[in-house]
Enzyme design. Structure first.
Site, mmCIF file in Angstrom:
data_model
loop_
_atom_site.group_PDB
_atom_site.id
_atom_site.type_symbol
_atom_site.label_atom_id
_atom_site.label_comp_id
_atom_site.label_asym_id
_atom_site.label_seq_id
_atom_site.Cartn_x
_atom_site.Cartn_y
_atom_site.Cartn_z
ATOM 1 C CD GLU A 181 -3.063 -0.998 2.190
ATOM 2 O OE1 GLU A 181 -2.972 -0.117 3.050
ATOM 3 O OE2 GLU A 181 -4.027 -1.758 2.111
ATOM 4 C CD GLU B 46 -3.666 -5.765 4.028
ATOM 5 O OE1 GLU B 46 -4.508 -4.939 4.455
ATOM 6 O OE2 GLU B 46 -2.444 -5.560 4.071
HETATM 7 C C1 BGP Z 1 -4.377 -1.918 5.410
HETATM 8 C C2 BGP Z 1 -3.023 -2.299 5.937
HETATM 9 C C3 BGP Z 1 -3.052 -3.297 7.036
HETATM 10 C C4 BGP Z 1 -4.232 -3.200 7.963
HETATM 11 C C5 BGP Z 1 -5.538 -2.915 7.254
HETATM 12 C C6 BGP Z 1 -6.687 -2.556 8.150
HETATM 13 O O1 BGP Z 1 -4.343 -0.608 4.962
HETATM 14 O O2 BGP Z 1 -2.190 -2.800 4.913
HETATM 15 O O3 BGP Z 1 -1.818 -3.278 7.678
HETATM 16 O O4 BGP Z 1 -3.989 -2.446 9.081
HETATM 17 O O5 BGP Z 1 -5.415 -1.902 6.302
HETATM 18 O O6 BGP Z 1 -6.648 -1.206 8.470
HETATM 19 P P1 BGP Z 1 -6.867 -0.646 9.911
HETATM 20 O O7 BGP Z 1 -5.879 -1.349 10.773
HETATM 21 O O8 BGP Z 1 -6.632 0.817 9.819
HETATM 22 O O9 BGP Z 1 -8.278 -0.961 10.262
#
Ligand code: BGP
Length: 478
Positions: free
Chosen positions: A170, A378
């Site tokens: 990301e 993800e």
């Molecule tokens: C993405 C990241 C992850 C994870 C996920 C959920 O942007 O790659 O590392 O954290 O989002 O986001 P959050 O933790 O802000 O809910």
């Protein structure tokens, strides 16, 4: 367009799940690990929910065997995790720390013991603090060489064991939150510096992929991109145009460069007119073009619905990091777009839109614009979970969320999109960067609170058993 019958998932489909070093490992300064920018950033008051840090996280560093055993019992086919640069080269560009490599040797061997495919992310946001101090990290071209050297150490060490590599996780998020919103390290709000750092990150991404090819690696490599496809609020032509703008500035700016090595012309013209364009040096375009990935890693959480935004309209708005529904603010880029409420879509407690069809749209757009296979790296639901007295967790809301997204993938496959696998976010509960530990994503509940680590005991949620069945039946039983 609805199909009467759906294609089956491919036989070797990677049913997986994911994590990232800072969010799970803990052991912040053990076995020679250096400090990363996140180790430092979380100490700034007010940056994270209740001041939470990853100092202990969910202690995966010491409990990886237990975690991998849970994966094995569930039948998981792939586990995506990231390697912490600061464990391998504690100061970023100096001595290699053999102890740090050993941890990942052990983790990878443990996974392979159970036939779980390791999917290795080279960079999930935790650049060594020493490089930030020395030359401002992603703002110096020196990082291209240092990041490539770090990647090469891992490529050579794990070529025989790892088939799937993720270059940058990301880039769009760590750059925008880091340099526009000051919500991530290095805590900056400066558009010019943002586009400059972003260009250098692009070069670094291309450089590791180029080295991967030069080394004749046997696996596949690609970036993981956070793509939230845009909808226009309605059919008003100006809102449609705002949606085009959002795609250009939040998606094409990254994915076009990954795949074609070229800036989208609309974005480039805007950057030049606003004196925001990064410096392009001779050889940059050639390097970008040499970094074409094998697949597009897709991190999908939600769609973005937008409408027109006047020149004196809203800029970056507040993000909901407390889990109190309705506390996020509208945000946008003046003159281009601003976020709008989609009347057809429910939201999570952190105000994220829940939209499984958006995943199908994302996959369709990537497929038609870039003609690359997709690895979903993800996807998941951040929610509050309740641990019952008997150790069960009834997360039917998460099962619904995942089921609907898996259906959307199957529909996209039936539409004609090539998909290598699906990694849910996340395997165990873990630290959510800015939202503490209460925003849970895992199949495995970890008993800790924001400021109380408790015993970090693991419990299987209902979703754990649901996914086990999905894997067993290769997606036939949802
Ligand atoms: C993405 C990241 C992850 C994870 C996920 C959920 O942007 O790659 O590392 O954290 O989002 O986001 P959050 O933790 O802000 O809910």
């Amino acid at each position: 367009m609805f199909h009467k019958e759906h294609d089956a998932f491919p036989k070797d489909f990677l049913w997986g799940s994911a994590s990232a070093a800072y969010q799970v490992e803990g052991a912040m300064s053990e076995d020679g690990k250096g400090e990363s920018v996140w180790d430092r950033f979380v100490k700034i008051p007010g940056k994270t929910f209740k001041g939470t840090t990853g100092e202990v996280a969910v202690d995966h560093y010491h409990r990886y065997k237990e975690d991998v055993r849970l994966m094995a019992e569930q039948g998981l086919k792939a586990y995506r995790f990231s390697i912490a640069w600061s464990r391998i080269i504690p100061d970023g560009d100096g001595e290699v720390n053999e102890k740090g490599l050993e941890f990942y040797d052990n983790l990878i061997d443990e996974l392979l013991k159970y036939d779980i495919e390791p999917v290795v992310t080279l960079y999930h946001w935790d650049i060594p603090q020493a490089l930030q101090d020395k030359y401002q990290g992603w703002e110096s071209r020196q990082v291209i060489e240092d990041f490539t050297r770090y990647a090469e150490i891992l490529f050579k060490r794990y070529n025989d064991k790892v088939n799937y590599w993720v270059s940058l996780n990301e880039q769009n998020i760590f750059i925008m939150l880091g340099y526009r919103m000051a919500a991530h390290p290095p805590n900056v709000t400066d558009e010019k510096r943002m586009y400059a750092a972003n260009h250098i990150a692009h070069l670094a991404n291309a450089s590791v992929i180029k080295r991967f090819r030069e080394l004749g690696m046997k696996g596949k490599i690609g970036p993981s991109f956070a793509y939230g496809p845009t909808y226009a609020l309605d059919s008003h032509p100006l809102n449609q145009l705002a949606a085009e703008n959002n795609e250009e500035f939040n998606a094409h700016l990254w994915m076009d460069i990954y795949v074609r090595g070229e800036y989208p012309s609309v974005v480039w013209k805007y950057l030049e007119r606003h004196d925001l364009a990064p410096e392009i040096k001779p050889g940059d375009t050639e390097l970008l073009k040499a970094g074409k990935p094998d697949f597009m890693g897709l991190n999908y959480y939600q769609t973005a619905t937008v409408e027109a935004n006047p020149l004196d309209g809203v800029g970056a708005g507040k993000i909901n990091t407390t889990g109190k529904k309705g506390t996020s603010e509208a945000s946008g880029l003046p003159g281009l777009y601003k976020s709008a409420k989609n009347p057809f879509i429910e939201k999570t407690d952190w105000d994220w839109d829940i939209d499984p069809t958006g995943l199908r749209v994302a996959m369709r757009r990537i497929n038609s614009r870039y003609q690359l296979p997709i690895l979903i790296t993800e996807n998941g639901l951040g929610a509050y979970d309740d641990l019952e007295e008997d150790g069960s967790i009834h997360d039917d809301y998460r099962i619904d969320f995942l089921r609907n997204h898996v259906k959307a993938i199957q529909e996209a496959i039936t539409d004609g999109v090539e998909v290598l696998g699906y990694c849910t976010w996340s395997y165990t509960d873990l630290l959510s960067w800015m939202n503490g530990y209460q925003k849970r994503y895992g199949f495995v509940y970890v008993d800790r609170e924001e400021l109380d680590e408790k015993e970090l005991k693991r419990y299987k949620k209902d979703s754990y058993f649901w996914y086990k069945k999905v894997i067993e039946t290769n997606g036939q039983e949802l």
